[in-house]
Motif scaffolding. Structure first.
Motif, mmCIF file in Angstrom:
data_model
loop_
_atom_site.group_PDB
_atom_site.id
_atom_site.type_symbol
_atom_site.label_atom_id
_atom_site.label_comp_id
_atom_site.label_asym_id
_atom_site.label_seq_id
_atom_site.Cartn_x
_atom_site.Cartn_y
_atom_site.Cartn_z
ATOM 1 N N LEU A 476 0.237 61.773 57.082
ATOM 2 C CA LEU A 476 0.871 61.677 57.472
ATOM 3 C C LEU A 476 1.552 62.286 55.716
ATOM 4 O O LEU A 476 3.129 63.076 55.993
ATOM 5 N N GLU A 477 1.141 63.900 55.809
ATOM 6 C CA GLU A 477 2.032 65.016 55.271
ATOM 7 C C GLU A 477 3.214 65.832 56.680
ATOM 8 O O GLU A 477 4.208 66.234 56.456
ATOM 9 N N ASP A 478 2.453 65.488 57.476
ATOM 10 C CA ASP A 478 3.233 65.947 58.978
ATOM 11 C C ASP A 478 4.067 65.688 59.278
ATOM 12 O O ASP A 478 5.820 65.490 59.477
ATOM 13 N N LEU A 479 4.340 63.839 58.954
ATOM 14 C CA LEU A 479 5.745 62.911 59.467
ATOM 15 C C LEU A 479 6.123 63.244 58.418
ATOM 16 O O LEU A 479 8.092 63.257 58.820
ATOM 17 N N LEU A 480 6.011 63.373 57.505
ATOM 18 C CA LEU A 480 7.764 63.351 56.218
ATOM 19 C C LEU A 480 7.287 64.439 56.520
ATOM 20 O O LEU A 480 8.586 64.794 55.660
ATOM 21 N N GLY A 481 7.306 65.424 57.031
ATOM 22 C CA GLY A 481 7.559 66.926 57.279
ATOM 23 C C GLY A 481 8.860 67.169 58.029
ATOM 24 O O GLY A 481 9.766 68.029 58.188
ATOM 25 N N ARG A 482 8.571 66.033 59.264
ATOM 26 C CA ARG A 482 9.551 65.678 60.290
ATOM 27 C C ARG A 482 10.719 64.788 59.596
ATOM 28 O O ARG A 482 11.277 64.487 60.689
ATOM 29 N N TYR A 483 10.292 64.279 58.569
ATOM 30 C CA TYR A 483 10.923 62.748 58.303
ATOM 31 C C TYR A 483 12.854 63.666 58.777
ATOM 32 O O TYR A 483 13.301 64.339 57.208
ATOM 33 N N GLU A 484 13.972 63.036 58.699
ATOM 34 C CA GLU A 484 15.375 63.731 59.049
ATOM 35 C C GLU A 484 16.208 63.254 57.563
ATOM 36 O O GLU A 484 16.857 63.757 56.990
#
Length: 635
Positions: A476-484
C-alpha cells in the motif's frame, strides 16, 4: 522454566490448516510478537493460549496457577457499564461484588441500602476481596481512567485503555494483546509502549505497527501456512533470517519438482520400460506425488491498483486564517495552508484534536467559524473510513465491491469481479464468505478494493493501516507513492507516515495547528511536540491521552541543525544530480531555440518547444527551492 508450552499442536477450520503440529514455548520476561498474513490464524493462536479455543490434536501445558489475560482485537461495547464495573469484571465473581459495593457506597442512605452494603461487605470479607479492590483502584489510577464515567461516554482510544485495565487487573503471568494500537492515537501508543516495556510478566502481542514491533519484541514468531518460524531477536534481523529461510525452501522445492518431473517421465515410458520397472521406485513416486499435493505454497502479495480519475485543478484547497470552535473550545486557531495537486499530507494529533474537522473544511463539507476557504475544481474524492461504515457485514466481498456489477473497469481495462478480488488475495471461497466472518485485515482489504475500483484524484484515508499485515502495508505504501493525485492521510502508524507523506499537519494542542516538511520523525526532528492536556476524558468522548508537558515548537526554519531522515537525506543527495541533468537539458533546448532556422518550423513544433522550455525552467526552480529547503532543515 517456561510458563506455557504447546506440543505438536494442530488445528483446522474446515479445509484451512491453521496449526500443523507446531511447538511454542513462552517464558517469563519474554515479549513475543506474533506476525503473519491476514487470516493465517494469529488471533486464533492467542485464543488457544488463553484456553478459549481447543486444539484438534497435540497438547498445551501451563505451569500450575499460571494466569493468562487477553486484550481482544475488537473494542469493548460503548454501553452504560461504568469504567469501574468494566475493569472489575476482569476479576469475575469478586469483581461483580466489588462493583456492587462501589455503587452501594455512593448511595447507601436508607436502612435497606445499608443492609445490602453490609451483606456485600461480608461476602467480600469471606472471599478475601479487599486486596483485589485495592488492585482495581490502583490499575484505574495508574491508567488515569475516570472510574464513574460510562463506556458510552468514552472515545475508542479510552475504551481500549479500559480493556487493557481489565486485563491488567488480573495481574496475569502471560498478557496477550491482539492489535493493541488500533483506535489509539500516537500519544496513547507511546504510553502503551512504556506500559509493555515495564511489564514484568510474559507478553505475546500481534501488531501491524512496525515502530512498536521493533521497539518491544525480544522474539518474533511468524505463523506461515500452519507452521511457526521462530527468531530470538528484533524485527530487522528477523527479516534477514526469513529471506534466507524462504530462499532455502524455494531451492528445496525446485530440486524436489525437478526430481518429480524426472520420475513422471520415467513412469510414462513405453511397454518395455514398464515391464522392467522397479516397484519400489513406483511406490516412491506415489509418495512424492502425495507430498507435492500436500505442499502449501507461499501466499502471494496483493496487487493493488487505483482507478485514477481525471486531473483535478492545480489548487486543491486554499485556507486563509481558518479558525473553528465547538462552543467555547477552539480546535483550530488561525491556520493557513495551500494544498496543491500531488501533495501527500499526513494529519497527526491526539484523538479528538480536530483532524476530521479540518478534513471536512478542506473538502468543503464544513464552513469554518472564521477565515476563508477556497476549494479546487474537478475533485473526485475517494474516502476510506476507519470504522468501515461503507461495508455491509451480512454481505460478502463480491457484493460489497461489485455493487451488482459482473465486471469492474480499472486502469482502462475491464476486469471480472473475481479476478479483481484475487488481486486483493481473495480466493473464490473467501470472496463469497460474509464479511462478519472475515478477519479485520480481510475486511480492510475489501474496503480498499471497493475504494480503488472507483475513479479518484483525491484520496482521503482515515486510519487505513488498521489490521493489515506488514506485507500488505508495504505494498500500500508503494501504491500511494505512485498515486498521481492528492492524498490526505490520517494515521497513527509512525512508520507508515514516514514512508508515505511529504508534509505533516500536526495538531499540537490548544487549537495550535502547524505544518511541517516530511513525516512523523521529521516532525520530531523539527521540534514538534504535544502540549499538555488533561488526562481525564471529557463527556464528549473526544479527550486526548495524557502526555508530559512540552514547550510549543518553533517554526522549522528556527530549529538548530538536525539529522535528516533516511528518505529526506536520500532526496537531498540525489537533487544535485537531477539539477545537473535538468540544466543540461535546458541548455540543449535553449541552443535549439537560438538557431536561426528554429522559427521557420511549423507553428505547433515551435509552440511545443517553447512550452517545454517554460516547463523545464519551472521544474528547475522547484528543484533549487527544494534543495535550499532541505539544506536549511539540515542546518
Amino acid at each position: 522454566m517456561p510458563l506455557l508450552e504447546l506440543k505438536n499442536a494442530s488445528l483446522h477450520f474446515g479445509h484451512q490448516v491453521l496449526l500443523d503440529g507446531v511447538d511454542l514455548s513462552i517464558s517469563k520476561g519474554q515479549r513475543i510478537c506474533l506476525i503473519g498474513r491476514n487470516g493465517a490464524g494469529k488471533s486464533t493462536l492467542l485464543k488457544v493460549i488463553s484456553g478459549d479455543v481447543q486444539l484438534d490434536d497435540g497438547s498445551i501445558w501451563r505451569e500450575s496457577a499460571v494466569k493468562v489475560a487477553r486484550l481482544e482485537q475488537d473494542l469493548p461495547e460503548a454501553d452504560d457499564l461504568s469504567v469501574y464495573d468494566a475493569v472489575a469484571s476482569g476479576l469475575e465473581q469478586v469483581g461483580a461484588l466489588l462493583a456492587e459495593y462501589h455503587h452501594l457506597l455512593e448511595k447507601a442512605t436508607d436502612t435497606h441500602s445499608l443492609n445490602e452494603l453490609a451483606r456485600v461487605q461480608h461476602e467480600i470479607d469471606s472471599r478475601d476481596g479487599w486486596a483485589l479492590q485495592q488492585r482495581v483502584e490502583t490499575v484505574i489510577s495508574r491508567l488515569d481512567l475516570p472510574a464513574d464515567k460510562t463506556m458510552a461516554e468514552l472515545s475508542g482510544g479510552w475504551r481500549r485503555r479500559v480493556a487493557l485495565a481489565k486485563a491488567l487487573v488480573v495481574e496475569p503471568d502471560i498478557l496477550l494483546l491482539d492489535e493493541p494500537t488500533n483506535h489509539l492515537d500516537i500519544t496513547a501508543i507511546d504510553w502503551l509502549q512504556k506500559q509493555i516495556q515495564d511489564y514484568r510478566g510474559a507478553v505475546v502481542f500481534i501488531t501491524h505497527d512496525r515502530s512498536l514491533l521493533q521497539s518491544l519484541a525480544t522474539a518474533i514468531v511468524e505463523l506461515d501456512r500452519g507452521h511457526l518460524r521462530t527468531w530470538n531477536g528484533d524485527y530487522r534481523s528477523f527479516l534477514e533470517f526469513r529471506e534466507q529461510q524462504l530462499a532455502e525452501e524455494e531451492r528445496h522445492n525446485s530440486l524436489f519438482d525437478k526430481r518429480l518431473a524426472e520420475e513422471e517421465s520415467w513412469i510414462r515410458q513405453g511397454i518395455k520400460a514398464r515391464r522392467t520397472r522397479n516397484e519400489g521406485r513406483v511406490r516412491a513416486l506415489k509418495a512424492m506425488r502425495e507430498e507435492r499435493s500436500q505442499r502449501r505454497e507461499v501466499q502471494g502479495n496483493a496487487k493493488f491498483a487505483i482507478n485514477s480519475g481525471g486531473l483535478s485543478g492545480k489548487l486543491v484547497a486554499q485556507l486563509d486564517h481558518v479558525s473553528h470552535y465547538f462552543g467555547d473550545q477552539c480546535v483550530i486557531r488561525d491556520f493557513s495552508s495551500t494544498v496543491v495537486r500531488g501533495d501527500r499530507i499526513g494529519f497527526i494529533g491526539p484523538n479528538g484534536a480536530g483532524k476530521s474537522t479540518l478534513l471536512k473544511i478542506i473538502l468543503g463539507q464544513l464552513q469554518p467559524t472564521e477565515g476563508q476557504v477556497q476549494c479546487g475544481t474537478n475533485l473526485e474524492v475517494a474516502y476510506f473510513d476507519q470504522l468501515r461504515g461503507q461495508l455491509e457485514l451480512e454481505k460478502n466481498a463480491v457484493d460489497n465491491v461489485s455493487e451488482g456489477r459482473d465486471s469492474i473497469t480499472v486502469g482502462g481495462r475491464s476486469r471480472h469481479i473475481m479476478s479483481y478480488l484475487s488481486d486483493f488475495l481473495f480466493t473464490g471461497e473467501r470472496a463469497r464468505t460474509a464479511l462478519k466472518l472475515l478477519s479485520g485485515g480481510e475486511r480492510n482489504r475489501v474496503l480498499l478494493a471497493r475504494l480503488f475500483s472507483k475513479p479518484s484524484n483525491l484520496l482521503v484515508l482515515d486510519e487505513p493501516t488498521n489490521d493489515l499485515d506488514v506485507e500488505t502495508l508495504e505494498l500500500l505504501e508503494d501504491l500511494l507513492g505512485r498515486y498521481e493525485g492528492t492524498i490526505l492521510l490520517v494515521s497513527h502508524d509512525r512508520a507508515f507516515l514516514d514512508n508515505v507523506v511529504t508534509s505533516t499537519i500536526a495538531f499540537e494542542g490548544g487549537g495550535q495547528v502547524r505544518e511541517y516538511v516530511g513525516g512523523y520523525q521529521d516532525w520530531l526532528r523539527q521540534g514538534g511536540s504535544w502540549q499538555a492536556e488533561s488526562s481525564a476524558p471529557a463527556a464528549s468522548a473526544v479527550a486526548p491521552a495524557a502526555v508530559a508537558p512540552a514547550p510549543a515548537p518553533a517554526a522549522a526554519a528556527d530549529q538548530p541543525g538536525k539529522k535528516l531522515s533516511y528518505k529526506l537525506q536520500r532526496e537531498l543527495d540525489t537533487l544535485p544530480i537531477e539539477i545537473e541533468d535538468l540544466e543540461k537539458e535546458l541548455q540543449q533546448l535553449e541552443q535549439q531555440i537560438a538557431a536561426t532556422s528554429f522559427y521557420q518550423q511549423e507553428q505547433s513544433v515551435v509552440a511545443e518547444a517553447l512550452q517545454s522550455l517554460e516547463s523545464l525552467q519551472q521544474t528547475l526552480e522547484q528543484k533549487y527551492a527544494r534543495w535550499d529547503e532541505l539544506e536549511e532543515m539540515k542546518g
